[in-house]
Design a protein around this motif. Sequence first.
Motif, PDB file in Angstrom:
ATOM      1  N   PRO A  26      20.881  13.168  95.744  1.00 39.55           N
ATOM      2  CA  PRO A  26      21.826  12.773  94.693  1.00 39.55           C
ATOM      3  C   PRO A  26      23.029  13.718  94.668  1.00 39.55           C
ATOM      4  O   PRO A  26      22.862  14.938  94.719  1.00 39.55           O
ATOM      5  CB  PRO A  26      21.011  12.890  93.406  1.00 39.55           C
ATOM      6  N   VAL A  27      24.229  13.139  94.593  1.00 37.76           N
ATOM      7  CA  VAL A  27      25.446  13.949  94.574  1.00 37.76           C
ATOM      8  C   VAL A  27      26.391  13.437  93.487  1.00 37.76           C
ATOM      9  O   VAL A  27      26.250  12.321  92.990  1.00 37.76           O
ATOM     10  CB  VAL A  27      26.187  13.911  95.934  1.00 37.76           C
ATOM     11  N   HIS A  28      27.377  14.275  93.151  1.00 40.93           N
ATOM     12  CA  HIS A  28      28.478  13.833  92.305  1.00 40.93           C
ATOM     13  C   HIS A  28      29.769  13.993  93.096  1.00 40.93           C
ATOM     14  O   HIS A  28      29.847  14.761  94.063  1.00 40.93           O
ATOM     15  CB  HIS A  28      28.530  14.611  90.988  1.00 40.93           C
ATOM     16  N   ILE A  29      30.813  13.265  92.682  1.00 40.59           N
ATOM     17  CA  ILE A  29      32.104  13.323  93.366  1.00 40.59           C
ATOM     18  C   ILE A  29      33.131  13.875  92.376  1.00 40.59           C
ATOM     19  O   ILE A  29      34.165  13.256  92.109  1.00 40.59           O
ATOM     20  CB  ILE A  29      32.507  11.939  93.909  1.00 40.59           C
ATOM     21  N   GLY A  30      32.808  15.012  91.780  1.00 38.54           N
ATOM     22  CA  GLY A  30      33.715  15.644  90.843  1.00 38.54           C
ATOM     23  C   GLY A  30      33.441  15.226  89.407  1.00 38.54           C
ATOM     24  O   GLY A  30      32.574  14.404  89.118  1.00 38.54           O
ATOM     25  N   PRO A  31      34.214  15.779  88.452  1.00 37.52           N
ATOM     26  CA  PRO A  31      33.952  15.557  87.027  1.00 37.52           C
ATOM     27  C   PRO A  31      34.472  14.233  86.486  1.00 37.52           C
ATOM     28  O   PRO A  31      34.079  13.813  85.407  1.00 37.52           O
ATOM     29  CB  PRO A  31      34.684  16.731  86.358  1.00 37.52           C
ATOM     30  N   SER A  32      35.347  13.555  87.208  1.00 39.52           N
ATOM     31  CA  SER A  32      35.936  12.307  86.709  1.00 39.52           C
ATOM     32  C   SER A  32      34.991  11.131  86.919  1.00 39.52           C
ATOM     33  O   SER A  32      34.260  11.072  87.904  1.00 39.52           O
ATOM     34  CB  SER A  32      37.261  12.022  87.411  1.00 39.52           C
ATOM     35  N   ARG A  33      35.029  10.169  86.010  1.00 42.13           N
ATOM     36  CA  ARG A  33      34.293   8.914  86.173  1.00 42.13           C
ATOM     37  C   ARG A  33      35.157   7.989  87.031  1.00 42.13           C
ATOM     38  O   ARG A  33      36.256   7.600  86.626  1.00 42.13           O
ATOM     39  CB  ARG A  33      34.008   8.283  84.812  1.00 42.13           C
ATOM     40  N   LEU A  34      34.674   7.632  88.207  1.00 39.47           N
ATOM     41  CA  LEU A  34      35.456   6.859  89.162  1.00 39.47           C
ATOM     42  C   LEU A  34      34.961   5.421  89.244  1.00 39.47           C
ATOM     43  O   LEU A  34      33.765   5.159  89.124  1.00 39.47           O
ATOM     44  CB  LEU A  34      35.376   7.494  90.557  1.00 39.47           C
ATOM     45  N   ARG A  35      35.878   4.494  89.473  1.00 35.48           N
ATOM     46  CA  ARG A  35      35.489   3.127  89.784  1.00 35.48           C
ATOM     47  C   ARG A  35      34.730   3.115  91.109  1.00 35.48           C
ATOM     48  O   ARG A  35      34.840   4.034  91.918  1.00 35.48           O
ATOM     49  CB  ARG A  35      36.727   2.229  89.906  1.00 35.48           C
ATOM     50  N   THR A  36      33.981   2.039  91.336  1.00 32.30           N
ATOM     51  CA  THR A  36      33.188   1.938  92.560  1.00 32.30           C
ATOM     52  C   THR A  36      34.033   2.129  93.802  1.00 32.30           C
ATOM     53  O   THR A  36      33.700   2.924  94.692  1.00 32.30           O
ATOM     54  CB  THR A  36      32.471   0.578  92.621  1.00 32.30           C
ATOM     55  N   GLU A  37      35.150   1.394  93.891  1.00 28.55           N
ATOM     56  CA  GLU A  37      35.971   1.467  95.110  1.00 28.55           C
ATOM     57  C   GLU A  37      36.637   2.834  95.254  1.00 28.55           C
ATOM     58  O   GLU A  37      36.806   3.343  96.376  1.00 28.55           O
ATOM     59  CB  GLU A  37      37.012   0.342  95.132  1.00 28.55           C
ATOM     60  N   THR A  38      36.986   3.473  94.121  1.00 23.31           N
ATOM     61  CA  THR A  38      37.586   4.807  94.177  1.00 23.31           C
ATOM     62  C   THR A  38      36.554   5.837  94.621  1.00 23.31           C
ATOM     63  O   THR A  38      36.858   6.728  95.415  1.00 23.31           O
ATOM     64  CB  THR A  38      38.159   5.205  92.808  1.00 23.31           C
ATOM     65  N   ALA A  39      35.335   5.706  94.111  1.00 24.05           N
ATOM     66  CA  ALA A  39      34.260   6.612  94.527  1.00 24.05           C
ATOM     67  C   ALA A  39      33.991   6.466  96.019  1.00 24.05           C
ATOM     68  O   ALA A  39      33.754   7.458  96.722  1.00 24.05           O
ATOM     69  CB  ALA A  39      32.992   6.317  93.731  1.00 24.05           C
ATOM     70  N   GLY A  40      34.029   5.237  96.509  1.00 21.83           N
ATOM     71  CA  GLY A  40      33.818   5.009  97.933  1.00 21.83           C
ATOM     72  C   GLY A  40      34.868   5.696  98.781  1.00 21.83           C
ATOM     73  O   GLY A  40      34.552   6.342  99.791  1.00 21.83           O
ATOM     74  N   ILE A  41      36.131   5.571  98.384  1.00 20.47           N
ATOM     75  CA  ILE A  41      37.202   6.213  99.140  1.00 20.47           C
ATOM     76  C   ILE A  41      37.123   7.733  99.022  1.00 20.47           C
ATOM     77  O   ILE A  41      37.326   8.460  99.997  1.00 20.47           O
ATOM     78  CB  ILE A  41      38.575   5.714  98.662  1.00 20.47           C
ATOM     79  N   ALA A  42      36.805   8.241  97.828  1.00 16.55           N
ATOM     80  CA  ALA A  42      36.656   9.693  97.655  1.00 16.55           C
ATOM     81  C   ALA A  42      35.554  10.232  98.559  1.00 16.55           C
ATOM     82  O   ALA A  42      35.691  11.309  99.156  1.00 16.55           O
ATOM     83  CB  ALA A  42      36.364  10.015  96.195  1.00 16.55           C
TER      84      ALA A  42
END
Length: 234
Positions: A208-224
């Motif tokens: 399990p990981v996080h991609i930073g403190p911001s709540r991202l949309r699915t497509e934004t999380a994918g690109i990040a």
Amino acid sequence: MQIFYSSDVSDGKALFSKAESMHCLKVLRMRRGESIKFTDGSGNLYDGVISGEDPSGMTATVMSVSREAGKRAYRLHMAISPLKNEDRLEWFIEKAVETGIDEITPLICSRTEKRRIRRERLEGLILSAMKQSVKCYLPRLNDPVMFSDFIDSTHEGKKIIASCDDAVQRIPITAAFSRGEEVTILIGPEGDFTPEEVARATVSGFTPVHIGPSRLRTETAGIAACCSVYLANI
């Protein structure tokens, strides 16, 4: 650099689809004897000369070839939930191909609202993005797969599941893999994975990981996530 795509290259000749032929001959107004560059999507970059001007099936003679052109040191497989808004999934796919991805699997989760994809449309976007970003490896688009079937199948390298749930013990995505590794990343739907899905994936070896403190949309999380792997391998 303008490159074209042919899935039919053999015996020093390449045959192009109607769409590629029309773009080359009608839009760009290229003619017999002119030089072009093209790829077969398998890592080969060809220098060729147009030898046939049929708009429904242009041909070119291969003059030289560069093998493994632009090959990356890592491999990235992204399993991402289809989205209710198709434009957002299309945006993700286009940018993921530009950034660098090898395989995309639509992942059907408990909270996935739309479970079908327009495969022909998405494959066209993948091809267009590959050419636009001057890449020679055509990413693979798989059929939609149920979450349980996907995590129970075999995946090489590091396995990662991105979660927004603060109750889950997570690490930064950049700490979950190393340079040059093969990586499989799961990105959930609107509303995130359920706690049960995260727990089941963890048992199956996904970190399990996080991609930073911001709540991202699915497509934004994918690109990040794609960019995290890309930048780690520069």
